[in-house]
Design a protein around this motif. Sequence first.
Motif, mmCIF file in Angstrom:
data_model
loop_
_atom_site.group_PDB
_atom_site.id
_atom_site.type_symbol
_atom_site.label_atom_id
_atom_site.label_comp_id
_atom_site.label_asym_id
_atom_site.label_seq_id
_atom_site.Cartn_x
_atom_site.Cartn_y
_atom_site.Cartn_z
ATOM 1 N N ILE A 62 77.725 41.611 43.707
ATOM 2 C CA ILE A 62 78.601 40.630 44.356
ATOM 3 C C ILE A 62 79.343 39.877 43.253
ATOM 4 N N GLU A 63 80.624 40.118 43.146
ATOM 5 C CA GLU A 63 81.426 39.391 42.169
ATOM 6 C C GLU A 63 81.949 38.105 42.805
ATOM 7 N N LYS A 64 82.455 37.219 41.980
ATOM 8 C CA LYS A 64 82.852 35.873 42.415
ATOM 9 C C LYS A 64 83.787 35.903 43.623
ATOM 10 N N ALA A 65 84.755 36.814 43.623
ATOM 11 C CA ALA A 65 85.742 36.851 44.705
ATOM 12 C C ALA A 65 85.133 37.225 46.051
ATOM 13 N N ALA A 66 83.959 37.855 46.049
ATOM 14 C CA ALA A 66 83.305 38.252 47.295
ATOM 15 C C ALA A 66 82.424 37.158 47.880
ATOM 16 N N MET A 67 82.138 36.116 47.110
ATOM 17 C CA MET A 67 81.212 35.072 47.553
ATOM 18 C C MET A 67 81.687 34.335 48.814
ATOM 19 N N PRO A 68 82.971 33.928 48.920
ATOM 20 C CA PRO A 68 83.388 33.196 50.125
ATOM 21 C C PRO A 68 83.202 33.994 51.420
ATOM 22 N N ARG A 69 83.461 35.296 51.372
ATOM 23 C CA ARG A 69 83.276 36.121 52.574
ATOM 24 C C ARG A 69 81.807 36.123 52.998
ATOM 25 N N LEU A 70 80.896 36.219 52.030
ATOM 26 C CA LEU A 70 79.474 36.240 52.355
ATOM 27 C C LEU A 70 78.990 34.875 52.841
ATOM 28 N N ALA A 71 79.559 33.808 52.289
ATOM 29 C CA ALA A 71 79.224 32.465 52.782
ATOM 30 C C ALA A 71 79.629 32.322 54.242
ATOM 31 N N ALA A 72 80.823 32.803 54.587
ATOM 32 C CA ALA A 72 81.299 32.723 55.975
ATOM 33 C C ALA A 72 80.440 33.578 56.890
ATOM 34 N N LEU A 73 80.068 34.773 56.438
ATOM 35 C CA LEU A 73 79.201 35.642 57.248
ATOM 36 C C LEU A 73 77.832 35.008 57.462
ATOM 37 N N THR A 74 77.347 34.295 56.465
ATOM 38 C CA THR A 74 76.059 33.599 56.604
ATOM 39 C C THR A 74 76.151 32.540 57.689
ATOM 40 N N GLU A 75 77.246 31.791 57.702
ATOM 41 C CA GLU A 75 77.428 30.769 58.729
ATOM 42 C C GLU A 75 77.501 31.404 60.108
ATOM 43 N N GLN A 76 78.214 32.507 60.233
ATOM 44 C CA GLN A 76 78.296 33.201 61.519
ATOM 45 C C GLN A 76 76.926 33.706 61.966
ATOM 46 N N ALA A 77 76.160 34.255 61.025
ATOM 47 C CA ALA A 77 74.821 34.747 61.348
ATOM 48 C C ALA A 77 73.923 33.608 61.792
ATOM 49 N N GLY A 78 74.037 32.460 61.116
ATOM 50 C CA GLY A 78 73.225 31.312 61.496
ATOM 51 C C GLY A 78 73.511 30.845 62.906
ATOM 52 N N ALA A 79 74.796 30.802 63.276
ATOM 53 C CA ALA A 79 75.171 30.399 64.640
ATOM 54 C C ALA A 79 74.623 31.402 65.647
ATOM 55 N N ARG A 80 74.731 32.682 65.336
ATOM 56 C CA ARG A 80 74.250 33.733 66.244
ATOM 57 C C ARG A 80 72.740 33.676 66.422
ATOM 58 N N LEU A 81 72.024 33.326 65.351
ATOM 59 C CA LEU A 81 70.563 33.301 65.379
ATOM 60 C C LEU A 81 69.998 31.947 65.787
ATOM 61 N N GLY A 82 70.876 30.967 66.040
ATOM 62 C CA GLY A 82 70.408 29.656 66.468
ATOM 63 C C GLY A 82 69.792 28.824 65.356
ATOM 64 N N LEU A 97 77.935 28.654 45.828
ATOM 65 C CA LEU A 97 77.787 28.294 44.420
ATOM 66 C C LEU A 97 77.717 29.502 43.494
ATOM 67 N N GLY A 98 77.543 30.688 44.054
ATOM 68 C CA GLY A 98 77.278 31.873 43.255
ATOM 69 C C GLY A 98 78.434 32.296 42.359
ATOM 70 N N GLN A 99 78.087 32.752 41.168
ATOM 71 C CA GLN A 99 79.061 33.284 40.209
ATOM 72 C C GLN A 99 79.051 34.815 40.220
ATOM 73 N N LEU A 100 77.856 35.377 40.240
ATOM 74 C CA LEU A 100 77.655 36.819 40.316
ATOM 75 C C LEU A 100 76.232 37.052 40.782
ATOM 76 N N ALA A 101 76.042 38.050 41.607
ATOM 77 C CA ALA A 101 74.691 38.381 42.059
ATOM 78 C C ALA A 101 74.588 39.882 42.260
ATOM 79 N N VAL A 102 73.386 40.383 42.097
ATOM 80 C CA VAL A 102 73.114 41.795 42.348
ATOM 81 C C VAL A 102 72.149 41.889 43.514
#
Length: 197
Positions: A62-82, A97-102
Amino acid sequence: MTTDSQTQANDAALDFLLSRRSRPAKTLIAPAPTRAELMPLLTAAARTPDHGMLTPWRFVVIEKAAMPRLAALTEQAGARLGKSEADIVKARSQFDLGQLAVVVVEVQKESAKIPAIEQSYSAGAVCLALLNAALASGWGANWLSGWASHDPVFCQQGFALQENERVAGIVHIATQSTTPPERPRPELSDLTTWMQK
């Protein structure tokens, strides 16, 4: 002393392992490793014990530019899962906050000889090997997971995981901004049994 049939002692490596300490992901800042700097770390992680040589894991970087998409997907998943607002904020923070992750992806493979659990153990060992390789190279690193990483919908949307795959861990790697204090460690005498016969 060692003989030709024994492995040579590596005191520096042992000293590192005896003092290693993960760096909290929220304290990791830019810069993160470049692709060229990350490759030796992935190479080290791939030298993990792997019964049957199945290679039951793969990497998603996961490079820096991909972090916002994953943050948004996390929020969507949280809403779906209550999930609560606090749970959602905490879960998405690793991407905010992520810079790079594997992402170490466990890939379960059909095998008559290698049980599924041994493949899981190998994937977990890859996470630790990657974490230690990053720390040994002077980077700050932290192995995270969390409820989103166990949600099949999030994992498929976020990382394109297949039905036989799951997240073993998300290892964040960047520059450490602070040195964390030592934390309590387990008392080995409470955890160790010596068998003499």
